[in-house]
Write a protein that holds these residues in place. Sequence first.
Motif, PDB file in Angstrom:
ATOM      1  N   ARG A 123       0.819  -1.199   0.000  1.00  0.00           N
ATOM      2  CA  ARG A 123       0.000   0.000   0.000  1.00  0.00           C
ATOM      3  C   ARG A 123       0.855   1.252   0.000  1.00  0.00           C
ATOM      4  N   VAL A 124       0.234   2.345  -0.392  1.00  0.00           N
ATOM      5  CA  VAL A 124       0.860   3.658  -0.327  1.00  0.00           C
ATOM      6  C   VAL A 124       0.054   4.502   0.633  1.00  0.00           C
ATOM      7  N   VAL A 125       0.775   5.143   1.562  1.00  0.00           N
ATOM      8  CA  VAL A 125       0.143   5.991   2.579  1.00  0.00           C
ATOM      9  C   VAL A 125       0.854   7.341   2.584  1.00  0.00           C
ATOM     10  N   ARG A 126       0.249   8.289   3.270  1.00  0.00           N
ATOM     11  CA  ARG A 126       0.932   9.561   3.480  1.00  0.00           C
ATOM     12  C   ARG A 126       0.700  10.011   4.917  1.00  0.00           C
ATOM     13  N   PHE A 127       1.577  10.878   5.387  1.00  0.00           N
ATOM     14  CA  PHE A 127       1.423  11.465   6.713  1.00  0.00           C
ATOM     15  C   PHE A 127       1.999  12.863   6.700  1.00  0.00           C
ATOM     16  N   ARG A 128       1.539  13.678   7.638  1.00  0.00           N
ATOM     17  CA  ARG A 128       2.090  15.025   7.792  1.00  0.00           C
ATOM     18  C   ARG A 128       3.327  14.944   8.679  1.00  0.00           C
ATOM     19  N   TYR A 129       4.415  15.466   8.168  1.00  0.00           N
ATOM     20  CA  TYR A 129       5.692  15.364   8.868  1.00  0.00           C
ATOM     21  C   TYR A 129       5.923  16.609   9.712  1.00  0.00           C
ATOM     22  N   PRO A 138      -4.028   6.004   4.306  1.00  0.00           N
ATOM     23  CA  PRO A 138      -3.864   5.190   3.097  1.00  0.00           C
ATOM     24  C   PRO A 138      -4.444   5.912   1.888  1.00  0.00           C
ATOM     25  N   ILE A 139      -3.686   5.903   0.774  1.00  0.00           N
ATOM     26  CA  ILE A 139      -4.215   6.499  -0.451  1.00  0.00           C
ATOM     27  C   ILE A 139      -4.356   5.476  -1.583  1.00  0.00           C
ATOM     28  N   VAL A 140      -3.543   4.414  -1.578  1.00  0.00           N
ATOM     29  CA  VAL A 140      -3.709   3.307  -2.522  1.00  0.00           C
ATOM     30  C   VAL A 140      -3.496   2.019  -1.748  1.00  0.00           C
ATOM     31  N   THR A 141      -4.504   1.169  -1.706  1.00  0.00           N
ATOM     32  CA  THR A 141      -4.412  -0.126  -1.032  1.00  0.00           C
ATOM     33  C   THR A 141      -4.732  -1.230  -2.045  1.00  0.00           C
ATOM     34  N   GLY A 142      -4.524  -2.468  -1.619  1.00  0.00           N
ATOM     35  CA  GLY A 142      -4.864  -3.589  -2.481  1.00  0.00           C
ATOM     36  C   GLY A 142      -3.850  -3.918  -3.546  1.00  0.00           C
ATOM     37  N   ILE A 143      -2.639  -3.350  -3.458  1.00  0.00           N
ATOM     38  CA  ILE A 143      -1.572  -3.749  -4.375  1.00  0.00           C
ATOM     39  C   ILE A 143      -1.117  -5.156  -3.959  1.00  0.00           C
ATOM     40  N   PRO A 144      -1.050  -6.118  -4.882  1.00  0.00           N
ATOM     41  CA  PRO A 144      -0.675  -7.479  -4.491  1.00  0.00           C
ATOM     42  C   PRO A 144       0.666  -7.523  -3.750  1.00  0.00           C
ATOM     43  N   THR A 189      -3.232  10.880  -8.281  1.00  0.00           N
ATOM     44  CA  THR A 189      -3.219  12.214  -7.682  1.00  0.00           C
ATOM     45  C   THR A 189      -2.617  12.127  -6.279  1.00  0.00           C
ATOM     46  N   PRO A 190      -2.315  13.252  -5.657  1.00  0.00           N
ATOM     47  CA  PRO A 190      -1.780  13.202  -4.299  1.00  0.00           C
ATOM     48  C   PRO A 190      -2.702  12.544  -3.279  1.00  0.00           C
ATOM     49  N   THR A 191      -3.985  12.406  -3.601  1.00  0.00           N
ATOM     50  CA  THR A 191      -4.910  11.711  -2.700  1.00  0.00           C
ATOM     51  C   THR A 191      -5.184  10.280  -3.129  1.00  0.00           C
ATOM     52  N   GLY A 192      -4.521   9.815  -4.203  1.00  0.00           N
ATOM     53  CA  GLY A 192      -4.608   8.412  -4.598  1.00  0.00           C
ATOM     54  C   GLY A 192      -5.614   8.084  -5.677  1.00  0.00           C
ATOM     55  N   GLU A 193      -6.292   9.080  -6.231  1.00  0.00           N
ATOM     56  CA  GLU A 193      -7.244   8.829  -7.301  1.00  0.00           C
ATOM     57  C   GLU A 193      -6.512   8.675  -8.640  1.00  0.00           C
ATOM     58  N   PRO A 194      -7.151   8.010  -9.628  1.00  0.00           N
ATOM     59  CA  PRO A 194      -6.542   7.969 -10.957  1.00  0.00           C
ATOM     60  C   PRO A 194      -6.245   9.377 -11.458  1.00  0.00           C
ATOM     61  N   ALA A 195      -5.038   9.602 -11.939  1.00  0.00           N
ATOM     62  CA  ALA A 195      -4.661  10.941 -12.387  1.00  0.00           C
ATOM     63  C   ALA A 195      -5.360  11.274 -13.705  1.00  0.00           C
ATOM     64  N   PRO A 196      -5.695  12.528 -13.928  1.00  0.00           N
ATOM     65  CA  PRO A 196      -6.298  12.923 -15.198  1.00  0.00           C
ATOM     66  C   PRO A 196      -5.401  12.542 -16.379  1.00  0.00           C
TER      67      PRO A 196
END
Length: 355
Positions: A123-129, A138-144, A189-196
Motif C-alpha cells: 500500500r501507499v500511505v501519506r502522513f504530515r511530517y 492510506p491512499i492506494v491499497t490492495g496492491i498485491p 493524484t496526491p490523494t490516490g485517485e486515478p490521475a487525469p
Amino acid sequence: MRRLAILMLLPLAACSSSAGEGTASTPAPPPTSPQAPAQPRDLTTNLAVPWAVAFLPSGDALVTERDSARVLRVTPQGQATPIGKVPGVAAAGEGGLMGIAVSPTFAQDRFIYLHFTASDDNRVVRFRYDNGIGPLQPIVTGIPKGDNHNGGRIAFGPDKYLYIATGETYKTHLAQDKKSLGGKILRVTPTGEPAPGNPFGSRVWTYGHRNVQGLAWDDQGRMYATEFGQNTYDEINRIEKGKNYGWPEVEGVGGKPEYTDPLLTWSTDEASPSGLAYAKGSLWAAALRGERLWQIPLTADGEAARPVPHFQDRYGRLRAAVQAPDGTLWITTSNKDGRGDPAQGDDRILTLPLP
C-alpha cells in the motif's frame, strides 16, 4: 527507437528468488566517452537495508529501512537521526518499508508518502511530517503482495502526480491484467485517485511489468524505469502512456508490435538494477546482483549509448541512486538484505560527486 543490448560473454543465469532481484549485438559507443566520476565516500554507515531516499526542501534526506520499518533523517554532513518506526509494516522476503517521496508542495502541506508491505497487501500511505511520523492516511491499497516482486519505488513526476512501481509477486498473469494493480506503473493524484489523462480510466499508467524497481525522468521530462528480468535479461524501459511492456509473454527484446521493447538490456548477472537517477546527461542505475553502479549516457533524443560500469564489486549490492540538491549522487548499499555479504560499516550511504 533503437534498442540496446550489452554483449554477454558468460553463460546466462536465471534470476531466481535467491539470486535476484537481471544480448544481442555489441552497441556502438557514444560519440565521446563519459568522464569517470570521482570516488565515493561514506556519508552514513551501520544502517539496515536502506531502501529509498527522498530529499526535503532543507537539503536533508528521509531514508527508509526495509526490515526495521524505520525512517531516518540524514543531513548532508551524514548525521542520521531516526524520526520513527512506521506502524503496520510486515517485513518479509523482499517486502517491508520501501519507497518514500516528498510532496512537491511540501512547504504548504508537509506530506510524506510511503510504500510498504502490510499484513494483507502492499500500500501507499501519506502522513504530515512534523519531526515525527504522524497518523497514516492510506491512499492506494490492495496492491498485491508476496515474498518477492513487491515493486516499491514511488516518485512524483514533473507533472506533480505520484508514480508507483509494483511487482507481479510471481503471479505472472497479473502483469497483463489491466484490472490488477500488480506488475504495473500506477499514476495517481496526491490523494490516490486515478490521475487525469490516465489511459484506461484507472490508476494504471503502463502494464506488462515483472518487477519495477527504479523511476527517473530526464531534463526533457521523458520517463525511464528499471525492471528485474527472470532467466536472461534485466531492463531499462522508456515509459510511455498506456504501453504494454510484454511480461510474461516477452523477456527482453521481443520485436512484437503489441509490446514495447526495452531501451536497454543486461544479463541478470550484470545488473539486477534497482534505484535509478538521472543526472548530468546520464541515467545512473544501482545494481544489486551486479554489485556496481551503471552509467547510461543518453543522447539528445533519449536513446541509450553504451553503458559504463563503475565501482564493480567494491561496495557489494547497491539499492538506491538519488541525486541530492547539491548535485551529488547518493547511493545506498543493501548487503544486509539476506543476499549480500556485509562488510564492516554496512549498510551505508555513499555520496558521489559527478563530473
